[in-house]
Design a protein around this motif. Structure first.
Motif, PDB file in Angstrom:
ATOM      1  N   GLN A   9      23.825 -25.683 -32.175  1.00 56.89           N
ATOM      2  CA  GLN A   9      22.830 -26.735 -31.984  1.00 56.89           C
ATOM      3  C   GLN A   9      22.769 -27.236 -30.543  1.00 56.89           C
ATOM      4  OE1 GLN A   9      20.838 -27.364 -34.598  1.00 56.89           O
ATOM      5  NE2 GLN A   9      22.081 -25.775 -35.578  1.00 56.89           N
ATOM      6  N   TRP A  10      23.701 -26.807 -29.716  1.00 56.20           N
ATOM      7  CA  TRP A  10      23.739 -27.275 -28.331  1.00 56.20           C
ATOM      8  C   TRP A  10      22.572 -26.697 -27.538  1.00 56.20           C
ATOM      9  CZ3 TRP A  10      29.435 -26.450 -26.326  1.00 56.20           C
ATOM     10  CH2 TRP A  10      30.298 -27.291 -27.035  1.00 56.20           C
ATOM     11  N   PRO A  11      22.086 -27.425 -26.537  1.00 59.82           N
ATOM     12  CA  PRO A  11      21.052 -26.860 -25.653  1.00 59.82           C
ATOM     13  C   PRO A  11      21.649 -25.742 -24.783  1.00 59.82           C
ATOM     14  CG  PRO A  11      21.643 -29.103 -24.979  1.00 59.82           C
ATOM     15  CD  PRO A  11      22.413 -28.809 -26.221  1.00 59.82           C
ATOM     16  N   ASN A  12      20.786 -24.856 -24.299  1.00 54.43           N
ATOM     17  CA  ASN A  12      21.232 -23.704 -23.514  1.00 54.43           C
ATOM     18  C   ASN A  12      22.062 -24.098 -22.284  1.00 54.43           C
ATOM     19  OD1 ASN A  12      20.026 -21.921 -25.252  1.00 54.43           O
ATOM     20  ND2 ASN A  12      18.168 -21.689 -24.023  1.00 54.43           N
ATOM     21  N   GLY A  13      21.666 -25.148 -21.609  1.00 48.48           N
ATOM     22  CA  GLY A  13      22.401 -25.575 -20.422  1.00 48.48           C
ATOM     23  C   GLY A  13      23.845 -25.943 -20.732  1.00 48.48           C
ATOM     24  N   ARG A  14      24.047 -26.627 -21.837  1.00 45.28           N
ATOM     25  CA  ARG A  14      25.410 -27.001 -22.235  1.00 45.28           C
ATOM     26  C   ARG A  14      26.219 -25.766 -22.617  1.00 45.28           C
ATOM     27  NH1 ARG A  14      26.981 -31.352 -26.942  1.00 45.28           N
ATOM     28  NH2 ARG A  14      29.233 -31.273 -26.639  1.00 45.28           N
ATOM     29  N   LEU A  15      25.590 -24.828 -23.320  1.00 46.71           N
ATOM     30  CA  LEU A  15      26.281 -23.581 -23.670  1.00 46.71           C
ATOM     31  C   LEU A  15      26.668 -22.810 -22.413  1.00 46.71           C
ATOM     32  CD1 LEU A  15      24.078 -22.377 -26.662  1.00 46.71           C
ATOM     33  CD2 LEU A  15      26.470 -23.124 -26.789  1.00 46.71           C
ATOM     34  N   LEU A  16      25.732 -22.703 -21.478  1.00 45.50           N
ATOM     35  CA  LEU A  16      25.996 -21.976 -20.239  1.00 45.50           C
ATOM     36  C   LEU A  16      27.119 -22.648 -19.452  1.00 45.50           C
ATOM     37  CD1 LEU A  16      25.287 -19.724 -18.248  1.00 45.50           C
ATOM     38  CD2 LEU A  16      23.521 -21.230 -17.318  1.00 45.50           C
ATOM     39  N   SER A  17      27.075 -23.968 -19.370  1.00 40.76           N
ATOM     40  CA  SER A  17      28.096 -24.705 -18.639  1.00 40.76           C
ATOM     41  C   SER A  17      29.473 -24.524 -19.285  1.00 40.76           C
ATOM     42  CB  SER A  17      27.722 -26.197 -18.612  1.00 40.76           C
ATOM     43  OG  SER A  17      28.718 -26.943 -17.972  1.00 40.76           O
ATOM     44  N   THR A  18      29.538 -24.580 -20.593  1.00 39.37           N
ATOM     45  CA  THR A  18      30.813 -24.407 -21.295  1.00 39.37           C
ATOM     46  C   THR A  18      31.341 -22.993 -21.114  1.00 39.37           C
ATOM     47  OG1 THR A  18      30.208 -26.089 -22.922  1.00 39.37           O
ATOM     48  CG2 THR A  18      31.943 -24.540 -23.553  1.00 39.37           C
ATOM     49  N   ALA A  19      30.467 -22.001 -21.263  1.00 41.85           N
ATOM     50  CA  ALA A  19      30.880 -20.606 -21.078  1.00 41.85           C
ATOM     51  C   ALA A  19      31.360 -20.386 -19.648  1.00 41.85           C
ATOM     52  CB  ALA A  19      29.720 -19.660 -21.408  1.00 41.85           C
ATOM     53  N   ALA A  20      30.652 -20.953 -18.679  1.00 43.05           N
ATOM     54  CA  ALA A  20      31.032 -20.792 -17.277  1.00 43.05           C
ATOM     55  C   ALA A  20      32.410 -21.395 -17.015  1.00 43.05           C
ATOM     56  CB  ALA A  20      29.987 -21.436 -16.367  1.00 43.05           C
ATOM     57  N   ARG A  21      32.677 -22.568 -17.562  1.00 43.57           N
ATOM     58  CA  ARG A  21      33.987 -23.195 -17.360  1.00 43.57           C
ATOM     59  C   ARG A  21      35.099 -22.358 -17.971  1.00 43.57           C
ATOM     60  NH1 ARG A  21      31.385 -27.763 -18.824  1.00 43.57           N
ATOM     61  NH2 ARG A  21      32.440 -27.833 -20.833  1.00 43.57           N
TER      62      ARG A  21
END
Length: 141
Positions: A9-21
């Motif tokens: 349910q997370w927005p793409n930006g949050r997913l990308l940021s989490t994956a990047a971290r």
């Protein structure tokens, strides 16, 4: 811990940021085991095609010149790069990889396969990431 169902349910930006971290943490640990930093690895990669000025390296790495200076200072202290006087302009110095820098690069270049999970649609992800980076950095760089 957040479940995959909840993250859907997370927005793409949050997913990308989490994956990047998460990937960044794995990279830092792997590079640290070789005595390198992410910034140092980028410099060693860029120097694979030959000597570059500090300004050229900063531009290609998309960082400020001062940031590149600190990275080069560390790499030089570690014996991984050398600064040499430019034969065409005595006021200018070029940065080159040393033999130790080349050896470190050779060790580090396969880390991605060890750190990053194998994906079915890796080419699609790569294209999407390049599109995000290009769109997000157009005004900045």
């Amino acid at each position: 811990m957040t479940t995959p169902d909840a993250m859907a349910q997370w927005p793409n930006g949050r997913l990308l940021s989490t994956a990047a971290r998460l990937v960044e943490h794995a990279w830092v640990d792997a590079l640290d085991s070789l005595g390198l930093t992410h910034a140092g690895l980028i410099v060693l990669h860029l120097l694979g095609d030959g000597a570059r000025s500090q300004t050229e390296l900063a531009r290609q790495a998309r960082v400020q010149t001062q940031t590149m200076s600190r990275t080069l200072d560390r790499l030089e202290r570690e014996g991984l790069v050398a600064r040499i006087r430019d034969e065409r302009d005595a006021r200018r110095h070029l940065v080159t990889r040393t033999d130790a820098g080349t050896a470190a690069w050779q060790q580090a270049r396969t880390l991605e396969a060890d750190v990053f999970p194998t994906l079915e649609n890796a080419d699609e992800l790569r294209a999407a990431l390049l599109q995000i980076i290009t769109a997000s950095s157009a005004e900045r760089w």
